[in-house]
Design a protein around this motif. Sequence first.
Motif, mmCIF file in Angstrom:
data_model
loop_
_atom_site.group_PDB
_atom_site.id
_atom_site.type_symbol
_atom_site.label_atom_id
_atom_site.label_comp_id
_atom_site.label_asym_id
_atom_site.label_seq_id
_atom_site.Cartn_x
_atom_site.Cartn_y
_atom_site.Cartn_z
ATOM 1 N N SER A 182 3.338 1.051 -10.734
ATOM 2 C CA SER A 182 2.405 1.150 -9.622
ATOM 3 C C SER A 182 1.322 2.189 -9.853
ATOM 4 O O SER A 182 1.588 3.308 -10.258
ATOM 5 C CB SER A 182 3.169 1.497 -8.339
ATOM 6 O OG SER A 182 2.280 1.657 -7.260
ATOM 7 N N ASN A 183 0.096 1.783 -9.617
ATOM 8 C CA ASN A 183 -1.045 2.680 -9.548
ATOM 9 C C ASN A 183 -1.459 2.711 -8.075
ATOM 10 O O ASN A 183 -1.823 1.657 -7.531
ATOM 11 C CB ASN A 183 -2.178 2.125 -10.411
ATOM 12 C CG ASN A 183 -3.440 2.951 -10.347
ATOM 13 O OD1 ASN A 183 -3.470 4.010 -9.758
ATOM 14 N ND2 ASN A 183 -4.503 2.450 -10.969
ATOM 15 N N PRO A 184 -1.316 3.834 -7.358
ATOM 16 C CA PRO A 184 -1.279 5.202 -7.874
ATOM 17 C C PRO A 184 0.067 5.929 -7.767
ATOM 18 O O PRO A 184 0.131 7.090 -8.174
ATOM 19 C CB PRO A 184 -2.274 5.895 -6.943
ATOM 20 C CG PRO A 184 -2.014 5.251 -5.605
ATOM 21 C CD PRO A 184 -1.689 3.807 -5.928
ATOM 22 N N ASN A 185 1.105 5.304 -7.211
ATOM 23 C CA ASN A 185 2.272 6.142 -6.914
ATOM 24 C C ASN A 185 3.236 6.319 -8.092
ATOM 25 O O ASN A 185 4.149 7.144 -8.035
ATOM 26 C CB ASN A 185 3.016 5.647 -5.666
ATOM 27 C CG ASN A 185 3.662 4.297 -5.836
ATOM 28 O OD1 ASN A 185 4.143 3.954 -6.916
ATOM 29 N ND2 ASN A 185 3.690 3.510 -4.766
ATOM 30 N N GLN A 207 0.828 -1.202 0.000
ATOM 31 C CA GLN A 207 0.000 0.000 0.000
ATOM 32 C C GLN A 207 0.863 1.252 0.000
ATOM 33 O O GLN A 207 1.871 1.285 0.702
ATOM 34 C CB GLN A 207 -0.882 -0.046 1.267
ATOM 35 C CG GLN A 207 -1.861 1.081 1.446
ATOM 36 C CD GLN A 207 -3.089 0.928 0.583
ATOM 37 O OE1 GLN A 207 -3.181 0.019 -0.223
ATOM 38 N NE2 GLN A 207 -4.032 1.821 0.719
ATOM 39 N N PRO A 208 0.533 2.302 -0.785
ATOM 40 C CA PRO A 208 -0.713 2.526 -1.502
ATOM 41 C C PRO A 208 -0.862 1.631 -2.726
ATOM 42 O O PRO A 208 0.125 1.279 -3.369
ATOM 43 C CB PRO A 208 -0.638 4.004 -1.909
ATOM 44 C CG PRO A 208 0.812 4.298 -1.985
ATOM 45 C CD PRO A 208 1.455 3.459 -0.928
ATOM 46 N N ILE A 228 5.666 4.562 -9.416
ATOM 47 C CA ILE A 228 7.013 3.984 -9.493
ATOM 48 C C ILE A 228 6.988 2.677 -10.294
ATOM 49 O O ILE A 228 5.927 2.070 -10.491
ATOM 50 C CB ILE A 228 7.630 3.746 -8.096
ATOM 51 C CG1 ILE A 228 6.804 2.727 -7.285
ATOM 52 C CG2 ILE A 228 7.770 5.040 -7.338
ATOM 53 C CD1 ILE A 228 7.245 1.309 -7.435
ATOM 54 N N THR A 287 9.860 4.231 2.281
ATOM 55 C CA THR A 287 9.842 5.679 2.078
ATOM 56 C C THR A 287 10.108 6.061 0.622
ATOM 57 O O THR A 287 9.752 7.152 0.190
ATOM 58 C CB THR A 287 10.877 6.360 2.977
ATOM 59 O OG1 THR A 287 12.174 5.773 2.732
ATOM 60 C CG2 THR A 287 10.517 6.178 4.455
ATOM 61 N N ASP A 288 10.734 5.150 -0.135
ATOM 62 C CA ASP A 288 10.979 5.400 -1.559
ATOM 63 C C ASP A 288 9.827 4.918 -2.434
ATOM 64 O O ASP A 288 9.921 4.938 -3.659
ATOM 65 C CB ASP A 288 12.289 4.745 -2.006
ATOM 66 C CG ASP A 288 12.277 3.223 -1.837
ATOM 67 O OD1 ASP A 288 11.285 2.677 -1.283
ATOM 68 O OD2 ASP A 288 13.258 2.574 -2.246
ATOM 69 N N LEU A 289 8.742 4.444 -1.796
ATOM 70 C CA LEU A 289 7.540 3.949 -2.455
ATOM 71 C C LEU A 289 7.747 2.607 -3.167
ATOM 72 O O LEU A 289 6.896 2.176 -3.938
ATOM 73 C CB LEU A 289 6.966 4.978 -3.434
ATOM 74 C CG LEU A 289 6.506 6.296 -2.803
ATOM 75 C CD1 LEU A 289 5.954 7.241 -3.876
ATOM 76 C CD2 LEU A 289 5.456 6.062 -1.725
ATOM 77 N N HIS A 290 8.850 1.938 -2.883
ATOM 78 C CA HIS A 290 9.089 0.587 -3.366
ATOM 79 C C HIS A 290 8.787 -0.400 -2.239
ATOM 80 O O HIS A 290 8.466 -0.004 -1.113
ATOM 81 C CB HIS A 290 10.535 0.455 -3.863
ATOM 82 C CG HIS A 290 10.795 1.186 -5.147
ATOM 83 N ND1 HIS A 290 10.782 0.568 -6.375
ATOM 84 C CD2 HIS A 290 11.053 2.498 -5.395
ATOM 85 C CE1 HIS A 290 11.026 1.450 -7.324
ATOM 86 N NE2 HIS A 290 11.194 2.632 -6.761
#
Length: 256
Positions: free
Chosen positions: A164-167, A115-116, A169, A139-142
């Motif tokens: 990735s949806n929504p971020n 998540q997200p 990456i 924190t890096d969205l991975h």
Amino acid sequence: MNTIAQRIFDQREASLRPPLGVVPPGAVSLALGEPDFAPPQAVIDASLKAIQHGRTNYTDQHGIAELRDALLAALPARPSDWDKNNIVVTHGATAGLGALFFALIEPGDKVVIPQPAYSLYADQVVLAGGTVEFVPMGTDLHFDFEKLAVALKGAKMVVFSNPSNPNGIVHTRAELEKLAELLDGTETLVVSDEAYSALTYTEEKFTSALEVEGLQERTLYVQTFSKKYCMTGFRVGYVAGDKDLIAAIAQMHRTF
């Protein structure tokens, strides 16, 4: 008397998906993945030709055989023994995901979702009777592999989109290989929604879960014509994976 099924209340309570309303003037909606270009002319021409030639009837319930052969050939990678029966054409990726969850999830099965994430995943899992365990990204969205390692214990499946949806990456080959290591020796399925795979802008080449040896046999690859070809209203998608699982997904999809 309340005649609404309890699963709807469960889904509403668990859902992170806000209702879609009218976009206020001056605002940009990030709710729908709608490309800002038209479908390729070849798609338009072929659609018109099919209609003119009367190709408007029911098809094979797995999807038109020639289409599945073409989709098989276009997969980023696949086991050598796969054929068109490893693919089912669906009413967009949404119905493909829904059929997948309803066909494979038993009540109480744990489904891990980093998540997200696209909120539809959790909504459909809850409707299918599964239990969602969200795992925050790093924190890096991975992927946060420390948290994933704990959450994946006893999980029926892990679901994510790449890109990735929504971020936005893109999960790297190294990440996917690390995920394969975590899952080694388990029966956990991987649901890799790669709807945006044609829309990547990273220096590193995009890697599909099907291209990672340790994931290939356990992956259900979800794809759509909506993003790459701007065919959102056509509602055409497909799922590829293990033949027995695809047969079950196709059976469930017939009920939608």
